[in-house]
Structures are given as C-alpha cells and as structure tokens.
Design an enzyme around this catalytic site. Structure first.
Site, PDB file in Angstrom:
ATOM      1  N   ARG A   1       0.535  -0.813  -0.143  1.00  0.00           N
ATOM      2  CA  ARG A   1       0.122   0.383  -0.127  1.00  0.00           C
ATOM      3  C   ARG A   1       0.829   0.822  -0.334  1.00  0.00           C
ATOM      4  O   ARG A   1       1.926   1.658   1.132  1.00  0.00           O
ATOM      5  CB  ARG A   1      -0.472   0.030   0.873  1.00  0.00           C
ATOM      6  CG  ARG A   1      -1.965  -1.122   1.073  1.00  0.00           C
ATOM      7  CD  ARG A   1      -2.801  -0.539   2.528  1.00  0.00           C
ATOM      8  NE  ARG A   1      -3.123  -2.451   2.308  1.00  0.00           N
ATOM      9  CZ  ARG A   1      -4.279  -2.901   3.005  1.00  0.00           C
ATOM     10  NH1 ARG A   1      -4.875  -2.052   4.105  1.00  0.00           N
ATOM     11  NH2 ARG A   1      -4.763  -3.870   3.714  1.00  0.00           N
TER      12      ARG A   1
ATOM     13  N   SER B   1      -7.916  -1.387   0.354  1.00  0.00           N
ATOM     14  CA  SER B   1      -8.825  -1.916   2.200  1.00  0.00           C
ATOM     15  C   SER B   1      -9.407  -0.610   2.539  1.00  0.00           C
ATOM     16  O   SER B   1     -10.381  -0.213   1.743  1.00  0.00           O
ATOM     17  CB  SER B   1      -8.572  -2.982   2.519  1.00  0.00           C
ATOM     18  OG  SER B   1      -8.642  -3.159   3.647  1.00  0.00           O
TER      19      SER B   1
ATOM     20  N   ASP C   1     -13.855  -6.418   3.159  1.00  0.00           N
ATOM     21  CA  ASP C   1     -13.972  -7.609   4.280  1.00  0.00           C
ATOM     22  C   ASP C   1     -14.680  -7.594   5.402  1.00  0.00           C
ATOM     23  O   ASP C   1     -14.264  -8.477   6.142  1.00  0.00           O
ATOM     24  CB  ASP C   1     -12.543  -8.426   3.725  1.00  0.00           C
ATOM     25  CG  ASP C   1     -11.794  -7.009   3.751  1.00  0.00           C
ATOM     26  OD1 ASP C   1     -11.630  -5.940   4.008  1.00  0.00           O
ATOM     27  OD2 ASP C   1     -10.411  -7.391   3.417  1.00  0.00           O
ATOM     28  N   ARG C   2     -14.847  -6.225   6.060  1.00  0.00           N
ATOM     29  CA  ARG C   2     -14.514  -6.118   7.045  1.00  0.00           C
ATOM     30  C   ARG C   2     -16.054  -5.582   7.522  1.00  0.00           C
ATOM     31  O   ARG C   2     -16.696  -5.327   6.730  1.00  0.00           O
ATOM     32  CB  ARG C   2     -14.083  -4.172   7.312  1.00  0.00           C
ATOM     33  CG  ARG C   2     -12.452  -4.514   6.894  1.00  0.00           C
ATOM     34  CD  ARG C   2     -11.687  -3.654   8.196  1.00  0.00           C
ATOM     35  NE  ARG C   2     -10.036  -3.472   7.732  1.00  0.00           N
ATOM     36  CZ  ARG C   2      -9.104  -3.017   8.554  1.00  0.00           C
ATOM     37  NH1 ARG C   2     -10.086  -1.946   9.279  1.00  0.00           N
ATOM     38  NH2 ARG C   2      -8.203  -3.547   8.112  1.00  0.00           N
TER      39      ARG C   2
ATOM     40  N   THR D   1      -1.491 -11.027  13.582  1.00  0.00           N
ATOM     41  CA  THR D   1      -2.467 -10.082  12.577  1.00  0.00           C
ATOM     42  C   THR D   1      -2.636 -10.380  11.632  1.00  0.00           C
ATOM     43  O   THR D   1      -0.872 -10.686  10.885  1.00  0.00           O
ATOM     44  CB  THR D   1      -2.387  -8.554  13.199  1.00  0.00           C
ATOM     45  OG1 THR D   1      -2.386  -8.681  14.623  1.00  0.00           O
ATOM     46  CG2 THR D   1      -2.552  -7.440  12.370  1.00  0.00           C
TER      47      THR D   1
ATOM     48  N   GLU E   1     -10.849 -11.417  13.330  1.00  0.00           N
ATOM     49  CA  GLU E   1     -10.286 -10.300  14.136  1.00  0.00           C
ATOM     50  C   GLU E   1     -10.660  -9.030  14.415  1.00  0.00           C
ATOM     51  O   GLU E   1     -11.533  -8.640  14.264  1.00  0.00           O
ATOM     52  CB  GLU E   1      -8.635  -9.905  12.950  1.00  0.00           C
ATOM     53  CG  GLU E   1      -8.293 -11.048  12.707  1.00  0.00           C
ATOM     54  CD  GLU E   1      -6.930 -10.329  11.644  1.00  0.00           C
ATOM     55  OE1 GLU E   1      -5.964  -9.901  11.801  1.00  0.00           O
ATOM     56  OE2 GLU E   1      -7.297 -10.421  10.362  1.00  0.00           O
TER      57      GLU E   1
ATOM     58  N   SER F   1      -9.913  -6.294  13.978  1.00  0.00           N
ATOM     59  CA  SER F   1      -9.983  -5.046  13.350  1.00  0.00           C
ATOM     60  C   SER F   1     -11.328  -5.596  12.756  1.00  0.00           C
ATOM     61  O   SER F   1     -11.042  -4.743  11.515  1.00  0.00           O
ATOM     62  CB  SER F   1      -8.936  -4.799  12.730  1.00  0.00           C
ATOM     63  OG  SER F   1      -8.501  -6.447  11.896  1.00  0.00           O
TER      64      SER F   1
ATOM     65  N   LYS G   1     -11.632 -12.695   5.084  1.00  0.00           N
ATOM     66  CA  LYS G   1     -12.646 -11.521   6.092  1.00  0.00           C
ATOM     67  C   LYS G   1     -13.816 -11.363   5.069  1.00  0.00           C
ATOM     68  O   LYS G   1     -13.604 -10.696   3.547  1.00  0.00           O
ATOM     69  CB  LYS G   1     -12.387 -11.210   6.921  1.00  0.00           C
ATOM     70  CG  LYS G   1     -11.371  -9.487   6.749  1.00  0.00           C
ATOM     71  CD  LYS G   1     -11.178  -9.092   7.649  1.00  0.00           C
ATOM     72  CE  LYS G   1     -10.078  -7.879   7.188  1.00  0.00           C
ATOM     73  NZ  LYS G   1      -8.978  -7.999   6.530  1.00  0.00           N
TER      74      LYS G   1
HETATM   75  C1  VG1 Z   1      -4.820  -4.164  10.136  1.00  0.00           C
HETATM   76  C2  VG1 Z   1      -5.500  -4.984  11.298  1.00  0.00           C
HETATM   77  C3  VG1 Z   1      -5.148  -6.527  10.724  1.00  0.00           C
HETATM   78  C4  VG1 Z   1      -6.527  -6.408   9.479  1.00  0.00           C
HETATM   79  C5  VG1 Z   1      -5.033  -5.289   8.250  1.00  0.00           C
HETATM   80  C6  VG1 Z   1      -5.380  -5.442   6.864  1.00  0.00           C
HETATM   81  O1  VG1 Z   1      -3.569  -4.410  10.249  1.00  0.00           O
HETATM   82  O2  VG1 Z   1      -5.433  -4.823  12.771  1.00  0.00           O
HETATM   83  O3  VG1 Z   1      -6.115  -7.660  11.625  1.00  0.00           O
HETATM   84  O4  VG1 Z   1      -5.973  -7.978   9.162  1.00  0.00           O
HETATM   85  O5  VG1 Z   1      -5.642  -4.171   8.853  1.00  0.00           O
HETATM   86  O6  VG1 Z   1      -7.133  -5.356   7.063  1.00  0.00           O
HETATM   87  P1  VG1 Z   1      -2.595  -3.251  10.879  1.00  0.00           P
HETATM   88  O7  VG1 Z   1      -1.491  -4.113  10.433  1.00  0.00           O
HETATM   89  O8  VG1 Z   1      -2.818  -2.298   9.856  1.00  0.00           O
HETATM   90  O9  VG1 Z   1      -2.836  -3.450  11.667  1.00  0.00           O
HETATM   91  V1  VG1 Z   1      -7.919  -4.518   5.537  1.00  0.00           V
HETATM   92  O10 VG1 Z   1      -9.803  -4.906   5.759  1.00  0.00           O
HETATM   93  O11 VG1 Z   1      -7.159  -3.045   5.512  1.00  0.00           O
HETATM   94  O12 VG1 Z   1      -6.717  -5.790   3.938  1.00  0.00           O
HETATM   95 CO    CO Z   2     -10.538  -4.327   3.482  1.00  0.00          CO
END
Ligand code: VG1
Ligand code: CO
Length: 562
Positions: free
Chosen positions: A27, A119, A292-293, A357, A376, A378, A389
């Site tokens: 990203r 995301s 996915d969230r 995570t 998760e 999140s 997810k």
């Molecule tokens: C975050 C969340 C993690 C999740 C990831 C991708 O990661 O904490 O639980 O799997 O985003 O989600 P990080 O490293 O920023 O804590 V998604 O919906 O952005 O693909």
């Molecule tokens: Co996402």
C-alpha cells in the site's frame, strides 16, 4: 484462430525501494504507484514469485473501485500476457470485492489473483492505492511468498509486457488473442453473480427475508461507505431479501469513497451510528473499501465489538444451514483479539488458535480443515467458505441467527455475557505518526519484555493497581507447516487477567500508526454491562506510562478509539 499474433516486449527498469508487502499487500499513495514503472515492477515481481508455473496459469483480477484501479487492471492484463499466463478472469470494469475474488479463485480453480485495493485506507488521486496477491486457495499470499516478491523487487532489471491487447474491460465476454503462438484469453465476468450464489447456498434467505423483508419485524440499515460492497448489498438486501430501497445507503462505488475513510468503525461510519440512534432500525452494518470488514450495530446503535461478534457467531453457528452441513471444526482469532471466542470454544470442546495479525495466518488452518470460523478485532470476521474475511457474510450470519432465535442484537449479546462473562476490549490508534519515535518506542518495549525484572512490577492508575505477570513479543509457529512468525506484537499481561498489546500497523502508506490494544475479563454480574471505556481506562493509563507513548509520539489523544 484469433486474428493477431502479438509479441512480448522486454522493457528495462530499475528497482524501487520499499516495495515490501505489509500485513495485507503493498500500500502506497496513488502518486507513488503512478511513477513510471512502479506498478509494473511490483506486478512483474509477483508474477516472478509464482515461478515457472505462471506459464499457462489462470489468474483472477478484481479491485474495490478506487482511483487508479482501472489503470492497474490494464497493466496486469498486458503483463500477464507478457508472462505467458493463459487466462485472466477479470471483474467487469476491473471491479470485484475482496471476498468475491477469493471465491472466484476457488470456484474456477484459478492459480491465484490480484486484488487492487488499499482496503480501509482512503482513495482518490491524493490518497492510497494497493495491490494484494492471493494464492490458489483464494487466500492472501503467505510470508514465504511475499518475501520472494520483495526479493525480486530489489533486483529487477526488466519486465515483460504485450503493449496492445484487444479487450473491453467494461463488457462481459471472452477476448482471445495469440501471444507468440500461444492463446491468451481475457474473460470479463459479472463480479457479483458468483458471490450472491454462494451466499444463497450458505444461508436460508427465506428465513432472513421473513425478518428484514418489507413488512417484517426488523428494519435494517446497511452502509457500504461507497466501497466495494455496494453492488453486492443492493443485489442481496434489496433484490433478494426484499428490504426497502432506502435501507441500503452509500452503495454507489466512488473512486474516492466520497472523500471519507471507508473503514467501518464508530469514528468513520459515524453517519450509520447517528442514523441508528435517531430511528428505529433493529440492525445496522457497514463495510470497508474492499468489502472484507464489517461493523455490526443493534437497535439504537448498540455496538457489537468485533471480538464479541466472533464469540457470538461461534456460539450460534448451528443456526446457519452451511454449518449444519459441514459441522463446526475449530475457531481462530488474531492475537490482539480478545479471548471471548476462546470461552465459547472451551465450552463446545473446539480447538482454538491464536494467530498473528493478518488473514494470511488463518489460511493453513482453514485449508487443513482445522477451523470453520475466524476473526480479528479489526472488524474482520469470516469462515471457511472463502479465504478472506467477509463483511457481507458476517452481516448475513448475524441476521440468520437473529431470525432463527427471534431475538434482538442487544439481548443476544447480553445473554452471551451472562453466560460467559465479558471480555472488555478497546483499541487506540495513533495514525500518521513519525516513524522514528515509534520505532524507538517499540525498541524500548522490546527492552522492557527482555528485562527479567519487569515481571512483578506494579503500576497504579485511577485507583487501580496492576501487577505484571508476564510479558513477551508474540511469536507464532504455524501448526500445519511449522513456519515461524516472530515479533508480532508486544504483550504485557497483568495478574488480574488484563492485557496490553502494542504493534505498529503494517497497512499504512507512509509514516507509522501505533496500535494499543487493551482487554480485561469480567465475570461479576453487576459489572458486565458497564462501559468498556470506563472499565479499561486505568489499564490504558498504565499502557501509556509503560510505553511513554505521549512523550515519544507527541500525541496526547488517539486518532481513533474502537
Ligand atoms: C490491519 C488490521 C489487521 C487486518 C489488516 C488488513 O493491519 O489490524 O487485523 O488484517 O489491517 O485488513 P495493521 O497491520 O494495520 O494492524 V484490510 O481490511 O485493510 O485488508
Ligand atoms: Co479490507
């Protein structure tokens, strides 16, 4: 025979620094991806990481509708042709939600797929873009694979491309041509159809319709935050389940998500919270940019934490037809997620796993048939129906249970707490900090857990005293393939069962985001209905004291509290 015989062109390039996939893909800001050869380098490195089997393979392409998605899809089409991929299955317009891509990979037995998304990060010309790669199980590439990609980005000298491919990204159909004597096909598909069919196999739509359809007892409010779930939500909730048209909002996909953060939490989906508070909806849900969230709300915006959502689902999976068929295997949660689901697993005699995570760590457990459900903190919840997810799935799972048990969100949760006790949970995010002081903070915390005298230390805040009972930096050995992931988060445990976790985010596009996770368990009937923020405030203070977060980051308040 197709008319043209196209040639592959080898174009020279030079490595870019920092093309290291994080928690979930690479990203960066759109401006970074728009640099000459930046996207091409990363795509070539992904294709190279597949090895010789990329020749003749079938890959899927989909994205969440954000700015630069179409350009990236076109680059992938032409580079896939250059790398002797046989077939690309592409969502119409380049569009497909993350869980839908996972399903399409599995359904059509593809060898993997690209997901064009950052995301929950904002979109638009001045915001973020991202590329994820999923494997043939439909799940995110694991560390061993992303390491190969990263290695390749550091030594890349050229990439392969077919500069002209005749296809129409916006029109469903098959477009074939010959590339150096071999057939190459781009298949543009309806990005929604396969996924909706899957949901209809998993759930009893008729029963859900009796709850939420016109004239049913529940009014629902579904908010797609202008992200990828929009078209799926319209098809499922309005066309299939008969909800009134105005029960689904922000379903038009926008390349900048309307300027907001497509992140379903109490801060960024505040409009859903407000609408639920001031009206008589029985159920609300919001989803993130790539679908996915999920966030689940009950009447009057009663908030279900993702940790509790996972536990409630685990306790009630037998109301969902899919699990009646497959049976319920084990469950898993990411380490920072509260242990609420562990209590359900213990009661039901299910295996329960504690993973780092990121969804990629659930893949092996799902593939091996060890778990049926995982989640998760999140806002990620999912099952073995795909390898990502799945936001819409989670909302449907909740509605199925509510329809079957004939109860409300709040009563279901309160009954759950009465039975199992309550795991209070909160997460503080400090977004967009400077990297250096955050790295220093993590280093200090590492020293803290390495220091034998830390255990036994006492801290007092707001009238409560906590005694450190254990601390470490979480490491995980995958029970299926034995691979090891180290340094996945600093954990400080206290003698009363409370816990602090510190991590740096791996999904930001620049700078650093600190995540502080706090949880504690309460079984006293007079306290289980209290406010999480009040309950956890003393422990948060202790976390700030131990980490010196305020001093080091210069932030006296978090950007987002979950
Ligand atoms: C975050 C969340 C993690 C999740 C990831 C991708 O990661 O904490 O639980 O799997 O985003 O989600 P990080 O490293 O920023 O804590 V998604 O919906 O952005 O693909
Ligand atoms: Co996402």
């Amino acid at each position: 025979m197709p008319a043209h015989n196209r040639s592959v062109v080898l174009l020279p390039t030079q490595p870019f620094d920092g093309q290291k996939p994080g928690t979930s893909g690479l990203r960066k800001t759109v401006k970074v991806f728009q640099q000459k050869n930046y996207t091409q380098n990363f795509v070539q490195s992904i294709l190279a990481s597949i090895g010789p089997s990329v020749e003749g393979s079938t890959l899927v392409v989909g994205g969440d509708g954000r700015f630069f998605m179409r350009e990236a899809a076109d680059i992938i089409v032409k580079m896939a042709a250059g790398n002797r991929v046989s077939r690309l299955i592409v969502g119409q317009g380049g569009f497909m939600s993350t869980p839908a891509v996972s399903h399409v990979i599995r359904k059509y037995k593809a060898d993997g797929g690209f997901i064009l998304t950052a995301s929950h990060n904002p979109g638009g010309p001045d915001a973020d873009f991202g590329i994820k790669f999923n494997m043939n199980n439909g799940g995110p590439a694991q560390d061993s694979q992303t390491n190969l990609m990263f290695q390749h980005t550091k030594t890349i000298t050229s990439y392969k491309i077919v500069p002209e491919i005749d296809y129409d990204l916006d029109t469903i159909g098959e477009y074939s041509c010959t590339v150096e004597g071999r057939q190459f096909t781009v298949q543009i598909i309806d990005p929604v159809k396969d996924y909706v069919e899957l949901m209809k196999q998993i759930f009893d739509f008729k029963q859900i319709k009796s709850l939420v359809g016109a004239g049913g007892p529940f009014k629902v409010l579904i908010n797609s935050l202008h992200g990828a779930t929009g078209p799926y939500v319209e098809k499922i909730f309005i066309d299939e389940l008969g909800c009134p048209a105005d029960s689904c909002v922000k379903t038009n996909v926008l390349p900048d998500f309307g300027g907001g953060h497509p992140d379903p939490n109490l801060t960024y989906a505040a409009d859903l919270v407000e609408a639920m508070r001031s009206s008589d909806y029985g159920f609300g849900a919001a989803f993130d940019g790539d679908g996915d969230r999920n966030m689940i709300l009950g009447e009057k915006a009663f908030f279900v934490t993702p940790c509790d959502s996972l536990a409630v689902l685990a306790n009630n999976l037998d109301h969902i037809p899919y699990f009646k068929k497959t049976g319920v295997k084990g469950v898993a949660r990411s380490m920072p997620t509260s242990a609420a689901v562990d209590r359900v697993a213990a009661k039901k005699g299910l295996e329960c796993f504690d993973t780092p995570t990121g969804w990629k760590y659930f893949g092996n457990l799902l593939d091996a048939g060890r778990i049926s459900l995982c989640g998760e903190e999140s806002f990620g919840t999912g099952s073995d129906h795909v390898r990502e997810k799945d936001g819409v799935w989670a909302a449907l799972a909740w509605l199925q249970i509510l329809a079957s048990k004939k109860c409300t969100v709040e009563s279901l949760l309160k009954e759950h707490w009465k039975e199992f006790g309550r795991n209070f949970f909160t997460r503080y995010d400090y977004e967009g900090c400077e990297s250096e002081p955050c790295e220093l903070m993590m280093k200090n915390l590492q020293d803290y857990v390495d220091d034998a005298s830390s255990v036994g230390k006492e801290y007092s805040a707001l009238g409560k005293t906590y005694k450190v009972s254990a601390c470490d930096n979480f490491s995980y050995t995958d029970p299926i393939d034995g691979s090891v992931a180290t340094k996945q988060g600093i954990r400080i445990m206290f003698s009363d069962g409370s816990r602090l976790v510190f991590r740096l985010s791996g999904t930001g596009s620049s700078g650093a985001t600190v995540r502080l996770y706090v949880d504690s368990y309460e079984n006293d009937g007079s306290k289980i209905f209290g406010s999480a923020q009040e309950m956890l405030a003393p422990c948060v203070q202790v976390g700030l004291e131990i980490s010196q977060l305020t001093k080091l980051t210069g932030r006296d308040a978090p950007t987002v509290i979950t």
